[in-house]
Design a protein around this motif. Structure first.
Motif, PDB file in Angstrom:
ATOM      1  N   SER A 150     -46.626   1.531  17.101  1.00  0.00           N
ATOM      2  CA  SER A 150     -47.736   1.186  17.998  1.00  0.00           C
ATOM      3  C   SER A 150     -47.431  -0.144  18.701  1.00  0.00           C
ATOM      4  N   ALA A 151     -46.869  -1.091  17.929  1.00  0.00           N
ATOM      5  CA  ALA A 151     -46.474  -2.373  18.544  1.00  0.00           C
ATOM      6  C   ALA A 151     -45.391  -2.109  19.593  1.00  0.00           C
ATOM      7  N   GLY A 152     -44.447  -1.225  19.245  1.00  0.00           N
ATOM      8  CA  GLY A 152     -43.360  -0.878  20.178  1.00  0.00           C
ATOM      9  C   GLY A 152     -43.911  -0.260  21.460  1.00  0.00           C
ATOM     10  N   SER A 153     -44.931   0.590  21.329  1.00  0.00           N
ATOM     11  CA  SER A 153     -45.532   1.207  22.529  1.00  0.00           C
ATOM     12  C   SER A 153     -46.153   0.149  23.432  1.00  0.00           C
ATOM     13  N   GLY A 154     -46.903  -0.789  22.779  1.00  0.00           N
ATOM     14  CA  GLY A 154     -47.530  -1.855  23.556  1.00  0.00           C
ATOM     15  C   GLY A 154     -46.473  -2.699  24.253  1.00  0.00           C
ATOM     16  N   LEU A 155     -45.403  -3.010  23.512  1.00  0.00           N
ATOM     17  CA  LEU A 155     -44.319  -3.821  24.077  1.00  0.00           C
ATOM     18  C   LEU A 155     -43.658  -3.084  25.240  1.00  0.00           C
ATOM     19  N   MET A 156     -43.418  -1.780  25.030  1.00  0.00           N
ATOM     20  CA  MET A 156     -42.713  -1.003  26.053  1.00  0.00           C
ATOM     21  C   MET A 156     -43.525  -0.968  27.365  1.00  0.00           C
ATOM     22  N   LEU A 157     -44.839  -0.756  27.241  1.00  0.00           N
ATOM     23  CA  LEU A 157     -45.663  -0.699  28.454  1.00  0.00           C
ATOM     24  C   LEU A 157     -45.682  -2.055  29.165  1.00  0.00           C
ATOM     25  N   SER A 158     -45.783  -3.128  28.366  1.00  0.00           N
ATOM     26  CA  SER A 158     -45.822  -4.458  28.983  1.00  0.00           C
ATOM     27  C   SER A 158     -44.477  -4.807  29.621  1.00  0.00           C
ATOM     28  N   LEU A 159     -43.384  -4.419  28.935  1.00  0.00           N
ATOM     29  CA  LEU A 159     -42.061  -4.685  29.511  1.00  0.00           C
ATOM     30  C   LEU A 159     -41.859  -3.881  30.797  1.00  0.00           C
ATOM     31  N   THR A 160     -42.371  -2.641  30.798  1.00  0.00           N
ATOM     32  CA  THR A 160     -42.242  -1.810  31.999  1.00  0.00           C
ATOM     33  C   THR A 160     -42.977  -2.477  33.167  1.00  0.00           C
ATOM     34  N   GLN A 161     -44.190  -2.961  32.874  1.00  0.00           N
ATOM     35  CA  GLN A 161     -44.968  -3.640  33.920  1.00  0.00           C
ATOM     36  C   GLN A 161     -44.229  -4.896  34.407  1.00  0.00           C
ATOM     37  N   LEU A 162     -43.635  -5.614  33.436  1.00  0.00           N
ATOM     38  CA  LEU A 162     -42.878  -6.819  33.790  1.00  0.00           C
ATOM     39  C   LEU A 162     -41.703  -6.467  34.714  1.00  0.00           C
ATOM     40  N   CYS A 163     -41.016  -5.366  34.396  1.00  0.00           N
ATOM     41  CA  CYS A 163     -39.875  -4.936  35.234  1.00  0.00           C
ATOM     42  C   CYS A 163     -40.353  -4.586  36.641  1.00  0.00           C
ATOM     43  N   PHE A 164     -41.495  -3.889  36.734  1.00  0.00           N
ATOM     44  CA  PHE A 164     -42.027  -3.562  38.059  1.00  0.00           C
ATOM     45  C   PHE A 164     -42.318  -4.832  38.857  1.00  0.00           C
ATOM     46  N   ARG A 165     -42.877  -5.830  38.163  1.00  0.00           N
ATOM     47  CA  ARG A 165     -43.297  -7.038  38.880  1.00  0.00           C
ATOM     48  C   ARG A 165     -42.125  -7.930  39.254  1.00  0.00           C
TER      49      ARG A 165
END
Ligand SMILES: Nc1ncnc2[nH]cnc12
Length: 264
Positions: A150-165
């Protein structure tokens, strides 16, 4: 269902979580034909090397994450597993705070507290949770893996958003679809390698499962639903605020245009 009815391959359980992405491929091309502007971009795209690094690292993270979810699913009752999974919202908020400057409002904090309590309650509930199937040690492994996933999922979504930005610098239809599809290819590919290399060939088909719901799980579920609704409500408020701000900005710009033309 798969594990309860005798399935034993974690790789197979991981594969079914990942292998659905090709369903998006026809949609990708249909949209391209119907609406070519969905693909338009003004900024220069990052190099192939940068894109590959992003897709491979996020794909590997996704595969590892789904593998841990599979361990959780194998050793925990489904209702316990599902409730722990609710904590991914909380993890997502925390990682978004650090990586994407997401704010902690009272509703988000309420959601985090409730979801955390709802998951923690389950730690004390392993007595009645499927007592015959697995030992306490396996319950603990399942619990830890599901929290980590679950922590990994949260991290993955935030990292994805960071990559987009920060790296891709755009969020067009194509860029988002590329991310989903290439990340899916990497994650599915790695999992297939694990599946074949690990020699887990035998698959037992399963059709039904039964899972007990007791008092603590019911309270935990209530808190999880309440926490989730609080989270959704905050997003509704944010959305309403941003729409109101947009409307104001349009009105202000219209008013200033009218003023300028009168002065002329
Ligand atoms: N976000 C998620 N929550 C629960 N199980 C999953 N399997 C893959 N992604 C998942």
């Amino acid at each position: 269902m798969y594990f309860v009815k005798g399935g034993n391959s974690k790789w197979m359980a991981t594969l079914v979580q990942l292998a659905g992405f090709p369903i998006l491929i026809p949609y990708y091309f249909i949209i391209k034909l119907k609406n070519p502007t969905a693909y338009d971009t003004c900024t220069k795209p990052p190099s192939v090397l940068t894109l590959t690094a992003i897709y491979v690292s996020l794909g590997l993270l996704m595969a590892a994450d789904c593998f841990m979810y599979s361990i959780g699913l194998q050793y925990l009752p489904v209702s316990t597993y599902t409730l722990i999974c609710a904590s991914q919202l909380a993890f997502n908020s925390v990682f978004s705070f650090f990586l994407n400057s997401q704010k902690f409002t009272p509703f988000i904090i309420n959601s985090l507290v409730l979801l955390t309590i709802s998951s923690v309650l389950l730690v004390f509930n392993n007595e009645s949770a499927n007592p015959t199937r697995f030992s306490k040690a396996k319950y603990a492994i399942g619990f830890i893996c599901t929290v980590a996933a679950s922590a990994g999922s949260g991290l993955m979504l935030s990292l994805t958003q960071l990559c987009f930005r920060k790296v891709l610098k755009r969020q067009t239809f194509k860029v988002v679809m590329d991310m989903v599809i290439y990340q899916g290819i990497v994650a599915t590919g790695v999992t297939m390698i694990g599946f074949f290399a690990g020699g887990e060939w035998k698959i037992v088909a399963v059709f039904l499962f039964h899972d007990k719901m007791d008092g603590i799980k019911a309270i935990s579920m209530l808190l999880a639903v309440w926490g989730f609704l609080s989270y959704v409500y905050q997003h509704y408020l944010d959305d309403r605020k941003s729409k109101a701000e947009n409307r104001n900005a349009i009105e202000v710009s219209k008013a200033s245009n009218t003023g300028t033309s009168r002065e002329e």
